[in-house]
Design a protein around this motif. Structure first.
Motif, PDB file in Angstrom:
ATOM      1  N   LEU A   1       1.362  -0.883  10.407  1.00 36.98           N
ATOM      2  CA  LEU A   1       1.752  -1.810  11.468  1.00 36.98           C
ATOM      3  C   LEU A   1       0.536  -2.461  12.115  1.00 36.98           C
ATOM      4  O   LEU A   1       0.557  -3.660  12.426  1.00 36.98           O
ATOM      5  N   SER A   2      -0.530  -1.685  12.332  1.00 35.67           N
ATOM      6  CA  SER A   2      -1.706  -2.269  12.966  1.00 35.67           C
ATOM      7  C   SER A   2      -2.341  -3.335  12.079  1.00 35.67           C
ATOM      8  O   SER A   2      -2.762  -4.396  12.563  1.00 35.67           O
ATOM      9  N   ALA A   3      -2.414  -3.070  10.759  1.00 37.21           N
ATOM     10  CA  ALA A   3      -2.954  -4.081   9.843  1.00 37.21           C
ATOM     11  C   ALA A   3      -2.090  -5.337   9.840  1.00 37.21           C
ATOM     12  O   ALA A   3      -2.603  -6.466   9.849  1.00 37.21           O
ATOM     13  N   THR A   4      -0.774  -5.142   9.843  1.00 37.57           N
ATOM     14  CA  THR A   4       0.143  -6.291   9.836  1.00 37.57           C
ATOM     15  C   THR A   4       0.031  -7.102  11.115  1.00 37.57           C
ATOM     16  O   THR A   4      -0.075  -8.341  11.079  1.00 37.57           O
ATOM     17  N   PHE A   5       0.034  -6.427  12.252  1.00 39.46           N
ATOM     18  CA  PHE A   5      -0.014  -7.137  13.533  1.00 39.46           C
ATOM     19  C   PHE A   5      -1.345  -7.844  13.739  1.00 39.46           C
ATOM     20  O   PHE A   5      -1.389  -8.948  14.282  1.00 39.46           O
ATOM     21  N   VAL A   6      -2.450  -7.222  13.321  1.00 43.71           N
ATOM     22  CA  VAL A   6      -3.746  -7.888  13.448  1.00 43.71           C
ATOM     23  C   VAL A   6      -3.756  -9.182  12.633  1.00 43.71           C
ATOM     24  O   VAL A   6      -4.184 -10.238  13.108  1.00 43.71           O
ATOM     25  N   THR A   7      -3.261  -9.105  11.401  1.00 43.21           N
ATOM     26  CA  THR A   7      -3.238 -10.291  10.543  1.00 43.21           C
ATOM     27  C   THR A   7      -2.354 -11.387  11.127  1.00 43.21           C
ATOM     28  O   THR A   7      -2.744 -12.569  11.174  1.00 43.21           O
ATOM     29  N   ARG A   8      -1.171 -11.007  11.602  1.00 48.25           N
ATOM     30  CA  ARG A   8      -0.244 -12.015  12.122  1.00 48.25           C
ATOM     31  C   ARG A   8      -0.725 -12.613  13.436  1.00 48.25           C
ATOM     32  O   ARG A   8      -0.608 -13.818  13.658  1.00 48.25           O
ATOM     33  N   TYR A   9      -1.273 -11.766  14.313  1.00 52.38           N
ATOM     34  CA  TYR A   9      -1.763 -12.296  15.587  1.00 52.38           C
ATOM     35  C   TYR A   9      -3.016 -13.139  15.398  1.00 52.38           C
ATOM     36  O   TYR A   9      -3.271 -14.075  16.165  1.00 52.38           O
ATOM     37  N   GLU A  10      -3.817 -12.830  14.384  1.00 55.73           N
ATOM     38  CA  GLU A  10      -4.956 -13.698  14.073  1.00 55.73           C
ATOM     39  C   GLU A  10      -4.481 -15.109  13.760  1.00 55.73           C
ATOM     40  O   GLU A  10      -5.049 -16.100  14.238  1.00 55.73           O
ATOM     41  N   THR A  11      -3.423 -15.205  12.960  1.00 58.00           N
ATOM     42  CA  THR A  11      -2.869 -16.517  12.609  1.00 58.00           C
ATOM     43  C   THR A  11      -2.308 -17.220  13.835  1.00 58.00           C
ATOM     44  O   THR A  11      -2.543 -18.418  14.047  1.00 58.00           O
ATOM     45  N   ALA A  46       8.628   6.638  -1.976  1.00 57.20           N
ATOM     46  CA  ALA A  46       8.887   5.199  -1.818  1.00 57.20           C
ATOM     47  C   ALA A  46       8.454   4.715  -0.441  1.00 57.20           C
ATOM     48  O   ALA A  46       7.872   3.627  -0.298  1.00 57.20           O
ATOM     49  N   LEU A  47       8.726   5.521   0.605  1.00 54.84           N
ATOM     50  CA  LEU A  47       8.333   5.135   1.968  1.00 54.84           C
ATOM     51  C   LEU A  47       6.821   5.018   2.094  1.00 54.84           C
ATOM     52  O   LEU A  47       6.300   4.041   2.657  1.00 54.84           O
ATOM     53  N   GLN A  48       6.096   5.995   1.559  1.00 59.23           N
ATOM     54  CA  GLN A  48       4.642   5.996   1.691  1.00 59.23           C
ATOM     55  C   GLN A  48       4.018   4.825   0.923  1.00 59.23           C
ATOM     56  O   GLN A  48       3.108   4.155   1.426  1.00 59.23           O
ATOM     57  N   ILE A  49       4.510   4.556  -0.280  1.00 59.74           N
ATOM     58  CA  ILE A  49       3.978   3.424  -1.059  1.00 59.74           C
ATOM     59  C   ILE A  49       4.297   2.112  -0.355  1.00 59.74           C
ATOM     60  O   ILE A  49       3.467   1.196  -0.307  1.00 59.74           O
ATOM     61  N   MET A  50       5.490   1.991   0.221  1.00 59.32           N
ATOM     62  CA  MET A  50       5.855   0.784   0.956  1.00 59.32           C
ATOM     63  C   MET A  50       4.904   0.545   2.122  1.00 59.32           C
ATOM     64  O   MET A  50       4.437  -0.579   2.345  1.00 59.32           O
ATOM     65  N   LEU A  51       4.583   1.606   2.859  1.00 59.26           N
ATOM     66  CA  LEU A  51       3.694   1.477   4.006  1.00 59.26           C
ATOM     67  C   LEU A  51       2.271   1.106   3.576  1.00 59.26           C
ATOM     68  O   LEU A  51       1.590   0.334   4.258  1.00 59.26           O
ATOM     69  N   GLU A  52       1.823   1.665   2.459  1.00 59.01           N
ATOM     70  CA  GLU A  52       0.465   1.397   2.000  1.00 59.01           C
ATOM     71  C   GLU A  52       0.317  -0.003   1.407  1.00 59.01           C
ATOM     72  O   GLU A  52      -0.719  -0.649   1.562  1.00 59.01           O
ATOM     73  N   GLU A  53       1.369  -0.489   0.723  1.00 53.90           N
ATOM     74  CA  GLU A  53       1.268  -1.748  -0.010  1.00 53.90           C
ATOM     75  C   GLU A  53       1.889  -2.940   0.735  1.00 53.90           C
ATOM     76  O   GLU A  53       1.706  -4.080   0.329  1.00 53.90           O
ATOM     77  N   GLY A  54       2.633  -2.660   1.801  1.00 52.47           N
ATOM     78  CA  GLY A  54       3.410  -3.717   2.452  1.00 52.47           C
ATOM     79  C   GLY A  54       2.596  -4.897   2.923  1.00 52.47           C
ATOM     80  O   GLY A  54       2.954  -6.056   2.673  1.00 52.47           O
ATOM     81  N   GLN A  55       1.475  -4.637   3.612  1.00 52.35           N
ATOM     82  CA  GLN A  55       0.674  -5.728   4.163  1.00 52.35           C
ATOM     83  C   GLN A  55       0.095  -6.611   3.060  1.00 52.35           C
ATOM     84  O   GLN A  55       0.081  -7.844   3.170  1.00 52.35           O
ATOM     85  N   GLN A  56      -0.405  -5.994   1.990  1.00 49.03           N
ATOM     86  CA  GLN A  56      -1.016  -6.760   0.904  1.00 49.03           C
ATOM     87  C   GLN A  56      -0.007  -7.655   0.193  1.00 49.03           C
ATOM     88  O   GLN A  56      -0.365  -8.721  -0.311  1.00 49.03           O
ATOM     89  N   LYS A  57       1.258  -7.216   0.171  1.00 52.37           N
ATOM     90  CA  LYS A  57       2.277  -7.977  -0.562  1.00 52.37           C
ATOM     91  C   LYS A  57       3.213  -8.759   0.361  1.00 52.37           C
ATOM     92  O   LYS A  57       4.292  -9.175  -0.040  1.00 52.37           O
TER      93      LYS A  57
END
Length: 509
Positions: A413-423, A213-224
């Motif tokens: 985290l890096s994918a999430t932060f890049v997306t959020r800081y871009e905004t 569950a942890l690994q799937i959450m980390l892989e899918e979190g940014q997309q969802k």
């Protein structure tokens, strides 16, 4: 260590490192081929990502229990079965006829590959005397760290010159050689006890549920969009509950499937935590730098892989040297120097601009090659130095799974932060582009004049000018976002520095 292992030390090293390199390489070699696979397999962007996710997921699940499986079936038998499974499923991945079959075969390949790295580390530890432990871990580090770094380059070359199935077929001849070498040179050590007792099925089940569950959450979190999604929230709760019950179960069981009691060792625990930091930074940089080069600087996939080669070459040069220095300088000095060097290198990356040249990227990567080499060799050596021989396979599994899970955290985290800081930065920059801004109006007039001179009418020229300014703002915002995330990684290295004082200083021991 008995003298039985020493005459064939070189061949044992070649054998286990062949398996370790294969496993490490396949964590990243498929990434550049995913767009081609998507077309052939008829998958969406989200669906094709499971080709990569499924392999890492099964890696993570199998790593903590390699000690249990080795004692139950014999480590040599388990290692041989893992190589066979990895080799056969590599061929099946290349022959996959649809997405479901591909994901299924990648899961089996991940189960086979997940055991190769921890067992390789354990065998190398046992077959080298204490004064050569640093050298042995230098060899181990070359395969484990450089495999993911070289994967995109090799994958891009195979995909461009042949076709995507060859990123799997290439494993087959190497795997067959590894099988033959394993049958000839790998033996179970005398101190490894075979256990046929009751299986800790409850502990295994809780671990699979929690880590899965942890690994799937980390892989899918940014997309969802993370916790805006009910699916991600459910995964987070499942992971938290499953892992909590797993820890309670393993600490209370007489014969646990995963020996978490090893974490009572201060050196092992602090070394494992630093390994987690190494995993975050290594996987985050492997994820961010190719994206930066391709999306903002316009590099093709293969060229972006070549641009990342300086780090791999630097690691190949420095790791054997660091292995030799280990018994002279000591673990704390080497790891501390590596943390500082890596912190500085990521700070340099945080100061890049859209006008960077090759050398602006080259030198920070050379420093990273040195820094990763200093950390990985010394850390791999000292972390297991206080663990009893009979527990090294268990400890190696725990150490490697933490690095792998933290690596997934780093990517997420890096994918999430890049997306959020871009905004955030896009919004900040656009606040200064108004009809009252002299600079913005000058740019618009200049661009409008350029398009008007090229043949556009007045209205079309102004529209194109506005679109050009929007594109510039988006690229600048993205550049600032990458800078921010690189800076955060640098801070993480500096914050990890106090952990080195919890490690045993091998030089003084």
């Amino acid at each position: 260590m008995t003298d039985t292992f020493r005459p064939n030390k070189a061949m044992i090293t070649i054998t286990v490192m062949t398996g370790a390199v294969l496993s490490a390489l396949d964590t990243s070699i498929v990434n550049v081929a995913l767009p081609y696979m998507r077309g052939n397999l008829g998958a969406s962007v989200e669906e094709i990502a499971w080709v990569s996710t499924s392999y890492i997921l099964c890696n993570v699940i199998i790593m903590p229990i390699i000690g249990f499986l080795s004692s139950r079936f014999g480590r040599r038998n388990f290692y041989l079965a893992s190589v066979v499974m990895f080799t056969v499923t590599s061929m099946l991945c290349g022959l996959a006829w649809d997405l479901n079959s591909m994901i299924f075969f990648r899961c089996l390949q991940g189960i086979g590959g997940g055991a190769l790295i921890p067992i390789s580390q354990a065998i190398l530890r046992e077959n080298y005397p204490p004064e050569q432990q640093g050298f042995a871990m230098g060899i181990f580090g070359l395969g484990v760290v450089m495999g993911p770094a070289l994967g995109p380059t090799l994958g891009g070359w195979l995909t461009d010159n042949y076709s995507w199935p060859w990123i799997f077929y290439i494993n087959v001849p190497v795997g067959i050689v590894n099988i033959l070498l394993t049958m000839k040179f790998i033996k179970d050590p005398e101190f490894l006890s075979r256990s046929k007792g009751k299986v800790d099925a409850l502990g295994l089940g809780l671990m699979v549920v929690g880590l899965g569950a942890l690994q799937i959450m980390l892989e899918e979190g940014q997309q969802k969009d993370w916790f805006q999604s009910d699916f991600i929230t459910t995964l987070a709760v499942t992971a938290a509950v499953g892992l909590t019950l797993f820890v309670i179960r393993e600490l209370s069981a007489d014969k646990p499937a995963v020996n978490l009691r090893l974490l009572k060792d201060r050196t092992f625990t602090s070394g494992t935590l630093i390994g987690g930091v190494l995993g975050i930074s290594l996987f985050a940089s492997l994820f961010l730098l190719p994206m930066f080069l391709q999306q903002l600087l316009g590099y093709p996939a293969f060229d972006s892989g070549l641009a990342l080669m300086p780090r791999s070459v630097a690691m190949a040069i420095f790791m054997p040297i660091v292995g030799r220095l280990y018994t002279v300088v000591g673990a704390r000095a080497l790891i501390g120097a590596g943390l500082l060097v890596n912190g500085v290198s990521f700070w340099q990356l945080s100061r890049l601009s859209l006008d960077v040249g090759y050398w602006d990227i080259f030198f920070p990567q050379v420093w990273q090659g040195l820094g990763f080499g200093l950390i990985f060799v010394a850390l791999s050596t000292v972390t297991l130095s206080t663990v009893e021989k009979k527990d090294i396979t268990d400890a190696s599994g725990l150490y490697n799974v933490v690095r792998q899970v933290f690596g997934s955290v780093g990517i997420a985290l890096s994918a999430t932060f890049v997306t959020r800081y871009e905004t955030i930065y896009h919004s900040t920059l656009t606040e200064h582009i108004t009809e009252y801004s002299f600079t913005a109006l000058s740019w618009l007039d200049s661009l409008g004049g350029m398009f008007f001179s090229a043949g556009s009418d007045g209205a079309a020229a102004e529209t194109k000018g506005l679109r050009m300014i929007e594109l510039l703002v988006m690229r600048q915002g993205a550049m600032m976002a990458y800078n921010q995330v690189f800076f955060m990684v640098a801070v993480l290295f500096f914050m990890s520095f106090p952990l080195i004082f919890l490690l045993k200083d091998e030089k003084k021991a």
